[in-house]
Motif scaffolding. Structure first.
Motif, PDB file in Angstrom:
ATOM      1  N   LEU A 217       0.831  -1.208   0.000  1.00 14.57           N
ATOM      2  CA  LEU A 217       0.000   0.000   0.000  1.00 14.57           C
ATOM      3  C   LEU A 217       0.866   1.260   0.000  1.00 14.57           C
ATOM      4  O   LEU A 217       0.546   2.237  -0.663  1.00 14.57           O
ATOM      5  CB  LEU A 217      -0.944   0.001   1.202  1.00 14.57           C
ATOM      6  N   LYS A 218       1.960   1.212   0.740  1.00 11.75           N
ATOM      7  CA  LYS A 218       2.860   2.363   0.804  1.00 11.75           C
ATOM      8  C   LYS A 218       3.497   2.614  -0.568  1.00 11.75           C
ATOM      9  O   LYS A 218       3.583   3.755  -1.016  1.00 11.75           O
ATOM     10  CB  LYS A 218       3.943   2.138   1.861  1.00 11.75           C
ATOM     11  N   VAL A 219       3.924   1.550  -1.228  1.00 10.82           N
ATOM     12  CA  VAL A 219       4.515   1.687  -2.561  1.00 10.82           C
ATOM     13  C   VAL A 219       3.502   2.293  -3.524  1.00 10.82           C
ATOM     14  O   VAL A 219       3.822   3.213  -4.285  1.00 10.82           O
ATOM     15  CB  VAL A 219       5.035   0.326  -3.075  1.00 10.82           C
ATOM     16  N   ALA A 220       2.276   1.802  -3.479  1.00 12.45           N
ATOM     17  CA  ALA A 220       1.224   2.337  -4.360  1.00 12.45           C
ATOM     18  C   ALA A 220       0.953   3.803  -4.045  1.00 12.45           C
ATOM     19  O   ALA A 220       0.794   4.631  -4.948  1.00 12.45           O
ATOM     20  CB  ALA A 220      -0.048   1.509  -4.206  1.00 12.45           C
ATOM     21  N   PHE A 221       0.906   4.127  -2.759  1.00 13.29           N
ATOM     22  CA  PHE A 221       0.653   5.494  -2.316  1.00 13.29           C
ATOM     23  C   PHE A 221       1.739   6.438  -2.838  1.00 13.29           C
ATOM     24  O   PHE A 221       1.453   7.484  -3.416  1.00 13.29           O
ATOM     25  CB  PHE A 221       0.603   5.516  -0.783  1.00 13.29           C
ATOM     26  N   ILE A 222       2.989   6.035  -2.670  1.00 17.23           N
ATOM     27  CA  ILE A 222       4.121   6.854  -3.116  1.00 17.23           C
ATOM     28  C   ILE A 222       4.140   6.959  -4.639  1.00 17.23           C
ATOM     29  O   ILE A 222       4.360   8.032  -5.191  1.00 17.23           O
ATOM     30  CB  ILE A 222       5.448   6.292  -2.572  1.00 17.23           C
ATOM     31  N   THR A 223       3.895   5.854  -5.308  1.00 21.36           N
ATOM     32  CA  THR A 223       3.872   5.845  -6.777  1.00 21.36           C
ATOM     33  C   THR A 223       2.850   6.836  -7.306  1.00 21.36           C
ATOM     34  O   THR A 223       3.143   7.622  -8.216  1.00 21.36           O
ATOM     35  CB  THR A 223       3.558   4.429  -7.304  1.00 21.36           C
ATOM     36  N   GLU A 224       1.671   6.797  -6.712  1.00 17.21           N
ATOM     37  CA  GLU A 224       0.612   7.703  -7.154  1.00 17.21           C
ATOM     38  C   GLU A 224       0.976   9.155  -6.874  1.00 17.21           C
ATOM     39  O   GLU A 224       0.804  10.031  -7.717  1.00 17.21           O
ATOM     40  CB  GLU A 224      -0.695   7.354  -6.444  1.00 17.21           C
ATOM     41  N   ARG A 225       1.498   9.413  -5.694  1.00 15.27           N
ATOM     42  CA  ARG A 225       1.822  10.789  -5.311  1.00 15.27           C
ATOM     43  C   ARG A 225       2.943  11.382  -6.153  1.00 15.27           C
ATOM     44  O   ARG A 225       2.889  12.540  -6.539  1.00 15.27           O
ATOM     45  CB  ARG A 225       2.240  10.843  -3.837  1.00 15.27           C
ATOM     46  N   LEU A 226       3.995  10.596  -6.406  1.00 12.60           N
ATOM     47  CA  LEU A 226       5.170  11.133  -7.098  1.00 12.60           C
ATOM     48  C   LEU A 226       5.005  11.176  -8.608  1.00 12.60           C
ATOM     49  O   LEU A 226       5.712  11.925  -9.277  1.00 12.60           O
ATOM     50  CB  LEU A 226       6.419  10.320  -6.747  1.00 12.60           C
ATOM     51  N   ASN A 227       4.117  10.355  -9.137  1.00  9.16           N
ATOM     52  CA  ASN A 227       3.897  10.321 -10.574  1.00  9.16           C
ATOM     53  C   ASN A 227       5.241  10.193 -11.311  1.00  9.16           C
ATOM     54  O   ASN A 227       5.594  11.023 -12.155  1.00  9.16           O
ATOM     55  CB  ASN A 227       3.128  11.562 -11.028  1.00  9.16           C
ATOM     56  N   LEU A 228       5.978   9.151 -10.981  1.00  7.42           N
ATOM     57  CA  LEU A 228       7.310   8.942 -11.545  1.00  7.42           C
ATOM     58  C   LEU A 228       7.228   8.537 -13.013  1.00  7.42           C
ATOM     59  O   LEU A 228       6.355   7.771 -13.405  1.00  7.42           O
ATOM     60  CB  LEU A 228       8.043   7.842 -10.773  1.00  7.42           C
ATOM     61  N   THR A 229       8.171   9.044 -13.781  1.00  6.36           N
ATOM     62  CA  THR A 229       8.301   8.581 -15.160  1.00  6.36           C
ATOM     63  C   THR A 229       8.911   7.171 -15.097  1.00  6.36           C
ATOM     64  O   THR A 229       9.529   6.812 -14.080  1.00  6.36           O
ATOM     65  CB  THR A 229       9.233   9.497 -15.977  1.00  6.36           C
ATOM     66  N   PRO A 230       8.797   6.374 -16.146  1.00  7.15           N
ATOM     67  CA  PRO A 230       9.422   5.041 -16.119  1.00  7.15           C
ATOM     68  C   PRO A 230      10.930   5.107 -15.839  1.00  7.15           C
ATOM     69  O   PRO A 230      11.458   4.283 -15.096  1.00  7.15           O
ATOM     70  CB  PRO A 230       9.137   4.486 -17.518  1.00  7.15           C
ATOM     71  N   LYS A 231      11.587   6.101 -16.407  1.00  6.68           N
ATOM     72  CA  LYS A 231      13.035   6.248 -16.191  1.00  6.68           C
ATOM     73  C   LYS A 231      13.328   6.581 -14.726  1.00  6.68           C
ATOM     74  O   LYS A 231      14.249   6.029 -14.127  1.00  6.68           O
ATOM     75  CB  LYS A 231      13.595   7.341 -17.108  1.00  6.68           C
ATOM     76  N   GLU A 232      12.541   7.490 -14.155  1.00  5.20           N
ATOM     77  CA  GLU A 232      12.721   7.839 -12.737  1.00  5.20           C
ATOM     78  C   GLU A 232      12.463   6.622 -11.855  1.00  5.20           C
ATOM     79  O   GLU A 232      13.230   6.355 -10.929  1.00  5.20           O
ATOM     80  CB  GLU A 232      11.757   8.960 -12.325  1.00  5.20           C
ATOM     81  N   ALA A 233      11.399   5.904 -12.138  1.00  6.68           N
ATOM     82  CA  ALA A 233      11.025   4.742 -11.327  1.00  6.68           C
ATOM     83  C   ALA A 233      12.123   3.682 -11.344  1.00  6.68           C
ATOM     84  O   ALA A 233      12.420   3.068 -10.315  1.00  6.68           O
ATOM     85  CB  ALA A 233       9.713   4.149 -11.821  1.00  6.68           C
ATOM     86  N   GLN A 234      12.733   3.492 -12.507  1.00  3.98           N
ATOM     87  CA  GLN A 234      13.786   2.497 -12.649  1.00  3.98           C
ATOM     88  C   GLN A 234      14.975   2.800 -11.719  1.00  3.98           C
ATOM     89  O   GLN A 234      15.577   1.892 -11.162  1.00  3.98           O
ATOM     90  CB  GLN A 234      14.253   2.447 -14.104  1.00  3.98           C
ATOM     91  N   SER A 235      15.301   4.055 -11.548  1.00  3.42           N
ATOM     92  CA  SER A 235      16.410   4.449 -10.667  1.00  3.42           C
ATOM     93  C   SER A 235      15.958   4.624  -9.224  1.00  3.42           C
ATOM     94  O   SER A 235      16.698   4.339  -8.290  1.00  3.42           O
ATOM     95  CB  SER A 235      17.017   5.768 -11.144  1.00  3.42           C
ATOM     96  N   PHE A 236      14.741   5.113  -9.051  1.00  7.98           N
ATOM     97  CA  PHE A 236      14.226   5.464  -7.730  1.00  7.98           C
ATOM     98  C   PHE A 236      14.011   4.249  -6.828  1.00  7.98           C
ATOM     99  O   PHE A 236      14.482   4.223  -5.694  1.00  7.98           O
ATOM    100  CB  PHE A 236      12.901   6.230  -7.884  1.00  7.98           C
ATOM    101  N   TRP A 237      13.273   3.243  -7.309  1.00  9.10           N
ATOM    102  CA  TRP A 237      12.862   2.144  -6.433  1.00  9.10           C
ATOM    103  C   TRP A 237      14.008   1.340  -5.841  1.00  9.10           C
ATOM    104  O   TRP A 237      13.945   0.990  -4.650  1.00  9.10           O
ATOM    105  CB  TRP A 237      11.832   1.254  -7.134  1.00  9.10           C
ATOM    106  N   PRO A 238      15.075   1.037  -6.572  1.00 10.21           N
ATOM    107  CA  PRO A 238      16.184   0.319  -5.910  1.00 10.21           C
ATOM    108  C   PRO A 238      16.807   1.118  -4.758  1.00 10.21           C
ATOM    109  O   PRO A 238      17.101   0.554  -3.699  1.00 10.21           O
ATOM    110  CB  PRO A 238      17.200   0.105  -7.042  1.00 10.21           C
ATOM    111  N   ILE A 239      16.963   2.420  -4.937  1.00  3.73           N
ATOM    112  CA  ILE A 239      17.522   3.269  -3.875  1.00  3.73           C
ATOM    113  C   ILE A 239      16.561   3.313  -2.690  1.00  3.73           C
ATOM    114  O   ILE A 239      16.958   3.157  -1.536  1.00  3.73           O
ATOM    115  CB  ILE A 239      17.811   4.693  -4.399  1.00  3.73           C
ATOM    116  N   TYR A 240      15.287   3.507  -2.992  1.00  2.05           N
ATOM    117  CA  TYR A 240      14.267   3.586  -1.940  1.00  2.05           C
ATOM    118  C   TYR A 240      14.201   2.276  -1.152  1.00  2.05           C
ATOM    119  O   TYR A 240      14.204   2.282   0.080  1.00  2.05           O
ATOM    120  CB  TYR A 240      12.901   3.907  -2.560  1.00  2.05           C
ATOM    121  N   ASN A 241      14.146   1.149  -1.851  1.00  5.52           N
ATOM    122  CA  ASN A 241      14.037  -0.152  -1.186  1.00  5.52           C
ATOM    123  C   ASN A 241      15.264  -0.473  -0.341  1.00  5.52           C
ATOM    124  O   ASN A 241      15.140  -1.023   0.761  1.00  5.52           O
ATOM    125  CB  ASN A 241      13.780  -1.259  -2.215  1.00  5.52           C
ATOM    126  N   GLU A 242      16.432  -0.135  -0.849  1.00  8.03           N
ATOM    127  CA  GLU A 242      17.666  -0.356  -0.081  1.00  8.03           C
ATOM    128  C   GLU A 242      17.637   0.473   1.206  1.00  8.03           C
ATOM    129  O   GLU A 242      17.985  -0.013   2.282  1.00  8.03           O
ATOM    130  CB  GLU A 242      18.891   0.013  -0.918  1.00  8.03           C
TER     131      GLU A 242
END
Length: 150
Positions: free
Chosen positions: A35-60
């Motif tokens: 739910l948190k991932v979905a919430f953040i995804t919706e709020r940030l409206n990441l581009t596919p390129k941003e998401a590709q770099s963002f999520w590994p850093i965030y998860n780590e």
């Protein structure tokens, strides 16, 4: 502001961490994470390129944060519960460990913000921080409503 966030986050993480005692509760924890991932995804409206770099850093970062939380809550917390049984020297050592842990959390948070702000814009980084706070508030509100309704 970061210290305030950490102080707010600690009780929430403790609450959520206690959910992991059984498999059903583990599923609840996983659901909250999703739910948190979905919430953040919706709020940030990441581009596919941003998401590709963002999520590994965030998860780590989340993984490291959970590790420090466990150390604080279970290792240091158990010693604090036995505070009356500690000598002054042991209490001084415990205090030094607590301070070191706070420094580690601060350095980790600073490094994370530096990394994440190179991946997404400064505005989105601030929005991320706000979104995490909003999610925590929403989670607490739902928990209180659920608890009050029982």
């Amino acid at each position: 502001m970061m210290i305030r966030k950490i102080k707010i986050l600690a009780p929430i993480l403790f609450l959520v961490a206690t959910l992991s005692l059984s498999s059903q509760e583990r599923q609840d924890w996983d659901k909250i994470k999703s739910l948190k991932v979905a919430f953040i995804t919706e709020r940030l409206n990441l581009t596919p390129k941003e998401a590709q770099s963002f999520w590994p850093i965030y998860n780590e970062h989340q993984s490291k944060k959970e590790g420090l939380f466990r150390e604080e809550r279970f290792e240091i917390g158990s010693e604090i519960k036995n505070l009356d049984g500690l000598s002054d020297a042991q209490a001084s050592e415990l205090l030094a460990r607590m301070q070191k842990l706070e420094e580690e959390k601060y350095k980790m948070e600073k490094s994370y913000i530096e990394k994440i702000s190179k991946t997404i814009s400064a505005k989105k980084t601030i929005l991320l921080m706000r979104s995490e706070e909003d999610f925590k508030r929403q989670l607490i509100k739902q928990y209180r409503q659920k608890k009050g309704g029982q």
